[in-house]
Design an enzyme around this catalytic site. Sequence first.
Site, short mmCIF file in Angstrom:
data_model
loop_
_atom_site.label_atom_id
_atom_site.label_comp_id
_atom_site.label_asym_id
_atom_site.label_seq_id
_atom_site.Cartn_x
_atom_site.Cartn_y
_atom_site.Cartn_z
N LYS A 33 0.71 -1.43 -0.09
CA LYS A 33 -0.03 0.00 -0.04
C LYS A 33 0.94 1.27 -0.16
CE LYS A 33 -2.99 0.99 3.50
NZ LYS A 33 -2.88 2.22 4.00
N SER A 34 1.82 1.23 1.03
CA SER A 34 2.66 2.66 0.85
C SER A 34 3.37 2.84 -0.26
CB SER A 34 3.85 2.26 1.93
OG SER A 34 3.01 2.16 3.56
N ASP A 89 1.75 -1.55 11.76
CA ASP A 89 0.23 -1.96 11.35
C ASP A 89 0.14 -3.40 11.48
OD1 ASP A 89 -0.15 0.86 10.48
OD2 ASP A 89 0.30 0.24 8.26
N GLY A 108 -5.29 8.23 5.20
CA GLY A 108 -4.32 9.08 6.08
C GLY A 108 -3.01 9.16 5.20
N SER A 123 7.03 8.82 12.35
CA SER A 123 5.75 8.52 11.28
C SER A 123 6.61 8.88 9.79
CB SER A 123 4.89 9.58 11.61
OG SER A 123 4.02 9.68 10.45
N LYS A 141 -4.74 5.54 14.57
CA LYS A 141 -4.89 4.91 13.37
C LYS A 141 -6.45 4.86 12.87
CE LYS A 141 -0.49 3.96 13.09
NZ LYS A 141 0.30 4.61 11.90
N ARG A 149 -8.63 12.03 12.50
CA ARG A 149 -7.22 11.82 12.63
C ARG A 149 -6.58 13.16 12.74
NH1 ARG A 149 -5.58 6.85 8.90
NH2 ARG A 149 -4.00 6.82 10.59
C1 S3P Z 1 2.39 4.64 6.29
C2 S3P Z 1 2.79 4.84 7.54
C3 S3P Z 1 2.48 4.51 8.89
C4 S3P Z 1 1.41 3.31 8.57
C5 S3P Z 1 0.40 3.54 7.59
C6 S3P Z 1 1.18 3.93 6.10
C7 S3P Z 1 2.71 5.29 4.93
O1 S3P Z 1 1.68 5.46 9.30
O2 S3P Z 1 0.57 2.80 9.72
O3 S3P Z 1 -0.62 2.47 7.34
O4 S3P Z 1 2.60 4.83 3.79
O5 S3P Z 1 3.62 6.05 5.07
P1 S3P Z 1 2.61 6.62 10.10
O6 S3P Z 1 3.71 7.10 9.31
O7 S3P Z 1 1.71 7.73 10.38
O8 S3P Z 1 2.94 5.82 11.31
#
Ligand code: S3P
Length: 433
Positions: free
Chosen positions: A19-20, A316, A93, A168, A343, A121
């Site tokens: 996903k990221s 996660d 998010g 984060s 979250k 959030r």
């Molecule tokens: C993510 C970072 C994480 C993760 C989220 C995806 C990202 O959040 O929990 O599902 O793609 O950068 P945080 O960076 O706020 O911890």
Amino acid sequence: MILKRAHNLKGTFQVPGDKSISHRSVMFGALAMGTTQITNFLEGADCLSTISCFRSMGIQIEHTPGLTNVLIHGKGLHGLKKPEGILDVGNSGTTMRLMSGILSGQSFESTMNGDSSIQKRPMGRVIDPLSQMGAVIHSIPGGGLAPLTISPAKGGLHGINYLSRVASAQVKSAILLAGLYADSKTSVTEPYVSRNHTEIMLKRMGADIRSESTTVTILPGAKLTGDTIEVPGDISSAAYFIAAGLLVPGSEILIENVGINSTRDGILRVIKAMGADFEILNIRNTDSETAGDILIRYSELKAVEIGGDLIPTLIDEIPVIAVMACFAKGTTVIKDASELKVKESNRIDVMVKNLSIMGADITATEDGMIITGGKPLTGATIDSMEDHRIAMSFAIAGLLSDGETTIKNAICVNISYPNFYKDLERLGAFKNN
Ligand code: S3P
């Protein structure tokens, strides 16, 4: 969705794309010149929200629903156009926070909004540093909550050295992306290193970006060039099958092509410490991200302590690690994880409440939970709170419990893993239903 006790999960399969990395490939591809060709893109609702936001800003994106190849026709750092309406990030998010950084550098005004979860959030964590850079961001309801309106920065953006309170990747990435538009270098220092997909991808595309220990520094004005991005499978999605394979008696599962970047592989370190029987095979590089095949066999697990710099590498996965801890010998302590409260749901509260209902010995702490394994779980009705990771974690708990487990709002798995229940079925999880 109803789940019952399962036995002998067997099979070889692949989880969907990360996903990221999928989000970033669309965003950075849009900011690069030329085409970015993505394979194994995650067709989850969150990443589709990112595609739709960039289409609204004039980026041509070729994507046929049902196919995981995506072609982005990037227009460079200054090629986005003012969207007609509000940019809708849905439940994502990552989309809202990373786009805050990008939109802060634009010469047009834009407004971002999303669903009821996104409106709760905390966005102050990106508004504060971006405002220090000169960005003009207005939280419409106040209190750093969405919807957010971002106006052109009057004197342009300025480079900063930002010391982040939280580890984060979303905060780090928002600042680095704004740094591309700043008048001098920008650096971000985190308490612990968070996932580094932004750094890897921006560097490949031509940005001047360097990491040293917990600090990342970026120089402005790069000319990004389109790239070929082979998205590896998402280790956060693989985690449910890692847990199922370890805990469902008689199981042996091979999960192929999973991303095992060292800023994401905490779950593997945890199961090793728990005494799991597993192997990582065929380790290789897919365009700078490391991937491998994970072979999991049913194992007797022991408790672990999880905290500190391990937390961002498995943030996660903590809900499903909590499920594993219920079946491990001894007391598992998860600490330094207060990020779980902000979250898609408050994942400490939701896990503790629902695992308690099922009979687990679990207590919430200020920054995590304490779980003593060994008490049998009994099926219950669980409200996912529309949080995809809660729905999937309790689906796995349901395979390990007496009686029936019903997941309410089970469809929210669409956010990150639309075929989750189908893949469980293919491994034989519903033979008893
Ligand atoms: C993510 C970072 C994480 C993760 C989220 C995806 C990202 O959040 O929990 O599902 O793609 O950068 P945080 O960076 O706020 O911890």
